[in-house]
Design an enzyme around this catalytic site. Structure first.
Site, PDB file in Angstrom:
ATOM      1  N   HIS A  48      -5.601   8.210  -2.479  1.00  0.00           N
ATOM      2  CA  HIS A  48      -4.945   8.248  -1.163  1.00  0.00           C
ATOM      3  C   HIS A  48      -4.950   6.849  -0.533  1.00  0.00           C
ATOM      4  O   HIS A  48      -3.904   6.327  -0.135  1.00  0.00           O
ATOM      5  CB  HIS A  48      -5.694   9.244  -0.266  1.00  0.00           C
ATOM      6  N   GLU A  49      -6.145   6.249  -0.444  1.00  0.00           N
ATOM      7  CA  GLU A  49      -6.236   4.919   0.177  1.00  0.00           C
ATOM      8  C   GLU A  49      -5.478   3.884  -0.652  1.00  0.00           C
ATOM      9  O   GLU A  49      -4.886   2.953  -0.112  1.00  0.00           O
ATOM     10  CB  GLU A  49      -7.699   4.506   0.369  1.00  0.00           C
TER      11      GLU A  49
ATOM     12  N   HIS B  24      -1.886   3.924   0.325  1.00  0.00           N
ATOM     13  CA  HIS B  24      -1.663   3.083   1.511  1.00  0.00           C
ATOM     14  C   HIS B  24      -1.621   1.609   1.105  1.00  0.00           C
ATOM     15  O   HIS B  24      -0.789   0.841   1.589  1.00  0.00           O
ATOM     16  CB  HIS B  24      -2.823   3.253   2.503  1.00  0.00           C
TER      17      HIS B  24
ATOM     18  N   HIS C 286       1.582   0.465  -0.315  1.00  0.00           N
ATOM     19  CA  HIS C 286       2.571   0.325   0.757  1.00  0.00           C
ATOM     20  C   HIS C 286       2.453  -1.079   1.369  1.00  0.00           C
ATOM     21  O   HIS C 286       3.456  -1.726   1.682  1.00  0.00           O
ATOM     22  CB  HIS C 286       2.301   1.403   1.817  1.00  0.00           C
TER      23      HIS C 286
END
Length: 675
Positions: free
Chosen positions: A467-468, A471, A474
């Site tokens: 998940h991190e 990010h 991105h």
């Protein structure tokens, strides 16, 4: 000479952590605020007619040094804090909030921005320039530029007060987390706990020169205890301490702070002409209005509640059959869920952990990013770090050019707040023909390696890491001109799409075979385990959805109603939880007093966005499943339309370009087994 206000003489312009002294911060903030003000003055006093370049672009690139110092300081305030840094934060926050208001309430500056904004139709702007202009204009109009002077003064007072209160809130939560310990001296009280958790608790005790074992409210210590400890009384003790953070009627009590924050936010929104704080916030979100959010949450609640109630009945019955428990309490939830999951799927985190060695999972994430987006990660030792546990990487593209600098910080320690997050030390942008590459970091709290074992992750921690890392991608793959539109600078209810979509690869055999290998034997995770991970992915999804919805609804209630008549945090919470409550209430506990997402982080009126982004991520991943999870064309499209574009256009437009249509909730409901 103050290192923070010079040009960093470091590799790739990275932060010179080891050379920064705490006493450097305050003067550096003061000097960089003064220099940012001078840049603003230069824009205001430019004799030329206001145009996009001399006003909007100039504004976008102003305050670069201040941004840099702020990101270093506040990232360390979260990841490596101490009393001195907390004290500096209390001094600095009002200065920053004051400076922000000096800019937003600067009449002459707003006049120039407005002049450009009013003739926008004739300027022939790129989509990115048009977005920047719109954002800059709204940055003023939404923050009081059109207010009369007396109301501007009032706004400044509110903002100053809010910045101090949210800092105090976070420091209180951290103090309460650190204040509690469960010190066990009788070995039989460890029954049921995995050896890794026991070993960690033993090491924690040794660092404090205590006999026995010490458990804390940090997640890697707290979660295994609540999931596996046989001793129900001790689980209760831990749960009560965890749930009472900021609600202990002591110097760290956050009850009053919560009420002050919501009242000030409401007053601020009213001052700016909005009905509520939620109306103000949601104007700049995909969701657009509180009504839309409440309809969205209400629809999901209707679909999830029957499933959640059924799951809760099943769990209650199971606990009763197993241990004669009549009433299931909050401190029983994780424990009996784990037991039931083992019974139904014969799947136990402890059985899975040997296949998820941190090093291998991290390398797996790197390999997957390489297959999808053509980048590779090289660990380097010549980039400065703020703690010895931090690892540093150069990220390169297919042409061997630098894409990003990546920092990874994985283990809990005293000066680090709980949870996991991604952040950046330097944004990506293009200036004077140079594409400045970003410096991105992820911070987690995983179980530390011990003398006998490497760091082994639960499956939940594996998805957290992905998940991190989503990010981080991105941030790393950003390719925009202006720093304020780069990377994760997107609408808040869009920011979780890249992170949540990455989690999907953790369930795919083709991806798991890249990293899920036993840390001792090297054998790949058995196929039956993968099947069970997939099968169990929707286990108790109704209850999990209800829990998320309860947080989203609580957040909306604090921020979409007039809080003037609320006098008691606990009473208010009970009313809001009525439609989502499964477990009996615990009188000594409150949620809001430690709800850092909405009272310290940026999620106020935005907690719904986790669910909103799940709709997007399930819908987006469906395309990968149709075409193949490593399909080059789909990955290229996702990178081009979503990851690299940051906040340069409206997210729905970007999403439709990738997907060919607006997202539908069906994929999420199907994945969650709620259809």
């Amino acid at each position: 000479m103050n290192i923070l206000i010079q040009k960093f003489n470091t590799k790739h312009d990275t932060a010179p952590f080891s050379q920064i002294k705490n006493e450097d911060y305050l003067p550096a903030f003061q000097e960089s605020i003064a220099s940012a003000k001078a840049e603003i003055d230069a824009i205001v006093n430019n004799p030329a007619e206001p145009d996009f370049d001399n006003t909007i672009a100039a504004l976008s690139f102003s305050g670069e040094m201040l941004e840099r110092i702020s990101s270093i300081f506040f990232n360390l305030h979260s990841a490596e804090t101490n009393d001195e840094i907390q004290k500096i934060a209390q001094e600095v926050s009002p200065l920053l909030s004051e400076f922000g208001n000096d800019v937003r309430l600067n009449k002459e500056l707003f006049e120039r921005v407005k002049t450009v904004y009013d003739k926008r139709a004739s300027l022939n702007l790129t989509p990115e320039q048009a977005t920047l202009l719109e954002k800059k204009y709204k940055g003023f109009s939404r923050n009081g530029a059109n207010l009369p002077e007396d109301k501007k003064t009032k706004l400044r007072e509110i903002d100053k007060e809010l910045s101090k209160l949210s800092l105090q809130f976070g420091e209180n939560v951290l103090a309460e987390t650190n204040a509690f310990q469960l010190h066990i001296t009788d070995e039989k009280d460890l029954a049921g706990l995995p050896e890794g958790a026991i070993e960690g608790a033993r090491e924690m005790a040794m660092t404090q020169e205590k006999e026995g074992w010490v458990f804390t409210l940090d997640y890697p210590s707290y979660v295994p205890f609540m999931t596996y400890a046989y001793n129900r009384e001790l689980r209760k003790k831990m749960a009560l301490a965890f749930g009472a953070k900021g609600f202990n009627k002591n110097e760290f009590d956050n009850s009053e702070i919560v009420l002050q924050i919501v009242k000030l936010r409401h007053e601020r929104a009213n001052l700016l002409g909005y009905t509520s704080h939620a109306d103000f916030v949601l104007e700049e979100r995909m969701a657009e209005s509180p009504q839309k959010v409440l309809i969205f949450l209400g629809d999901l609640l209707e679909k999830a509640k029957p499933a959640a109630q059924k799951e809760f009945e099943q769990l209650t019955q199971f606990a009763n059959e197993l241990d004669g428990i009549d009433v299931l309490q909050k401190w029983d939830g994780a424990y009996y869920s784990e037991k039931l999951k083992q019974k139904l799927f014969n799947l136990d985190d402890e059985k899975l952990k040997p296949y998820f060695q941190l090093e291998k999972v991290l390398n797996g994430a790197f390999t997957i990013a390489g297959k999808l987006y053509g980048i590779r990660f090289e660990e380097v030792q010549d980039i400065d770090k703020y703690h010895k546990d931090v690892r540093t990487y150069e990220v390169k593209d297919e042409k061997d050019e630098l894409t990003a600098i990546f920092y990874a910080d994985f283990f809990p320690r005293k000066g680090k707040r709980n949870g996991a997050w991604m952040t950046s030390y330097k944004p990506q942008y293009i200036k004077d023909g140079v594409n400045e590459r970003p410096h991105v970091s992820i911070v987690c709290n995983f179980t530390k390696p011990t003398e006998t074992k490497p760091s082994l992750l639960t499956f939940n921690e594996v998805t957290t890491l992905f998940h991190e890392f989503g990010h981080a991608l991105h941030g790393m793959l950003a390719d925009t001109v202006y720093p304020s539109l780069s990377g994760t600078s997107v609408y808040w209810d869009f920011v979780e799409l890249p992170s949540q979509v990455m989690e999907n690869w953790c369930y795919e055999p083709e991806a798991l075979e890249l990293f899920a290998h036993h840390y001792k034997t090297g054998e790949m995770i058995p196929m039956e385990y993968i099947e069970k991970i997939k099968e169990s992915a929707s286990f108790q999804e109704g209850m999990a959805t209800l829990r998320q919805l309860s947080f989203g609804l609580l957040d909306m209630s604090w921020h979409s109603l007039d809080p003037g008549s609320i006098t008691d945090v606990k009473t208010f919470e009970l009313e809001q939880f009525a439609s989502t409550q499964l477990y009996p209430d615990v009188a000594e506990n409150a949620m809001s007093t430690a709800f850092s997402h909405i009272f310290q982080g940026g999620y106020s009126s935005g907690y719904y966005s986790y669910k909103w982004a799940e709709v997007l991520d399930a819908d987006a991943f469906e395309l990968f499943q149709e075409k193949g999870i490593f399909d080059a064309e789909t990955a290229r499209s996702f990178k081009e339309h979503i990851l690299s574009k940051g906040g340069t256009e409206h997210p729905m437009e970007l999403y439709k370009r990738f997907r060919g249509q607006e997202p539908k909730p069906d994929a999420l409901l199907k994945r969650a087994g709620l259809l």
